[in-house]
Design an enzyme around this catalytic site. Structure first.
Site: not given
Ligand code: GLU
Length: 435
Positions: A125
């Site tokens: 993240k």
């Molecule tokens: N931000 C989204 C999540 O928390 C998608 C993450 C992604 O597709 O890599 O799942």
């Protein structure tokens, strides 16, 4: 679990259940759930230690030339929590409340999320502390490009693949992809997902998280014997996840009686016209002034007598303070970490069926996986294929987690953690500890 694969150990760690828990700290919230599942899985101490740490944490300064000619310096993070199962995968958020602990928790949740739905990805993240609502488009572009350049060594289709998250979107992903490609000296579409369809994005990606929420809610209603047609729903958050979930649930016959965003909530006993609310937000950028329902607060929305509550905004909205008042039969966690660990027991005692975030909102990363596969193959699927494959993965994962929860007599959250941690642990055992 295959015991012959266990790493050599003498004893099993028993987590210290009395240690201080700060309810609002997302990393502690993640860890306390992890501890419980690790204990039930009898995870050996070596692996327990490995999985409690992130692999890599990057903190960078992000200087940006603002439109007024002054230089601002923002702080950005990228955390790779675990990459044993494949490239790290996870979004980038722009928000004033971003902290390193939050990004670590979100990166860990991505690890468990990808494992729950069995994608060949690890978890990561990123975040930048900023207020994007107060920044111009060109300031946001410069911020995005400088942040991307700052973390460029971790990025790559085989190492770390960002996606949109809170306050980031397709346009931001296009800048990430362009910045990375300029440095590589060739176009690399698979370095990010959630891109515009015109430049290698996948059909259905924008709606995928909300669509996934709809699929698991449908399965939960079926499991509890509640008819979808006429089931009442309250949705907190009207961004990408909340608005699409509300729209698709209403198309399946549910009655969306309440919606909200940061400007407040709107309640209509007869059901809110969701396409109208979406159009309103498109024109006004928020629900402020929306006339399709009576004004309520975000706190009121969480305790409405509904069949389904979908928290699809930020962390820590259902806590030990208000969990006792929640009246929904099902909570489908569209957001990451909307429920604190302190609230879990209260919801359990009340018999509320919680579809945990790492399962409920996994539709987004599932179609991100499809996007990555399509980019790498250079062959693109129809929207119908994307949606059918998403449905298959979401319903199968729901069934897997429900089965485990029945088998071990634990709630859906603990079962989801057990499933994902055991999948990650198995790969660690097979790979061994490199020395
Ligand atoms: N931000 C989204 C999540 O928390 C998608 C993450 C992604 O597709 O890599 O799942």
């Amino acid at each position: 679990m295959a015991s012959d694969l266990r790493l050599p150990t003498d004893k099993i760690v028993r987590p210290d259940k009395d240690r201080f828990l700060n309810e609002e700290n997302p990393f502690e919230a993640m860890m306390s759930r992890f501890d419980r599942a690790a204990e039930l899985l009898d995870l050996e101490p070596g692996l327990y230690k490995v999985l409690r740490h992130s692999e890599k944490e990057i903190t960078i300064s992000v200087p940006v030339l603002m439109d007024n000619g002054e230089v601002e310096v923002f702080t950005g993070y990228r955390v790779l929590y675990n990459t044993s199962r494949g490239p790290a995968k996870g979004g980038i958020r722009f928000d004033l409340n971003v902290t390193l602990d939050e990004v670590k928790a979100l990166a860990a949740w991505m690890t468990w999320k990808c494992a729950v739905v069995n994608l060949p990805f690890g978890g990561s993240k990123g975040g930048v502390i900023c207020d994007p609502l107060k920044m111009s488009v060109s300031e946001l572009e410069r911020l995005t490009r400088r942040y991307t350049a700052g973390i460029i060594n971790t990025l790559g289709p085989d190492s770390d693949v960002p996606a949109p998250d809170v306050n980031t979107n397709e346009r931001v992903m296009a800048w990430v992809m362009d910045t990375y490609s300029m440095h590589m000296r060739h176009t690399v579409t698979a370095v990010v997902t959630g891109k515009p369809v015109e430049m290698g994005g996948s059909l259905g990606r924008r709606e995928a998280t909300g669509r996934g929420v709809m699929f698991v809610t449908r399965e939960a209603l079926r499991h509890l014997g509640i008819a979808m047609n006429g089931a009442t729903v309250a949705v907190q958050g009207f961004g990408n996840v909340g608005s699409i979930a509300a729209d698709l649930l209403s198309k399946q016959g549910c009655k969306i009686v309440a919606i909200s965003d940061r400007t407040g909530g709107y309640y209509n006993k007869g059901g809110i016209d969701i396409p109208k609310a979406i159009e309103y937000v498109r024109q006004h950028r928020s629900l402020e002034g929306f006339k399709g329902g009576d004004n309520i607060t975000n706190d009121d929305l969480l305790v409405l007598p509904v069949d389904v509550l979908v928290p699809a905004a930020l962390e820590n909205v259902i806590t030990s303070k208000n969990a006792g008042k929640v009246q929904a039969k099902i909570i489908a966690e569209g957001a990451n970490g909307p429920t604190t660990a302190g609230a879990d027991n209260i919801l359990d005692e009340k018999g509320i069926f919680v579809i945990p975030d790492i399962l409920a909102n996994a539709g987004g990363v599932t179609v991100s996986y499809f996007e990555w596969v399509q980019d790498r193959g250079g062959y693109f699927w129809s929207e119908e294929t994307v949606n059918n494959r998403l449905e298959e993965i979401m319903t199968r994962s729901f069934t897997d987690v429900l089965g485990l929860s029945k088998q071990h007599k634990v709630n859906m959250r603990t079962a989801a953690y057990m499933l994902s941690i055991s999948r990650v642990a198995t790969v660690h055992r097979l790979r061994g500890i490199y020395a």
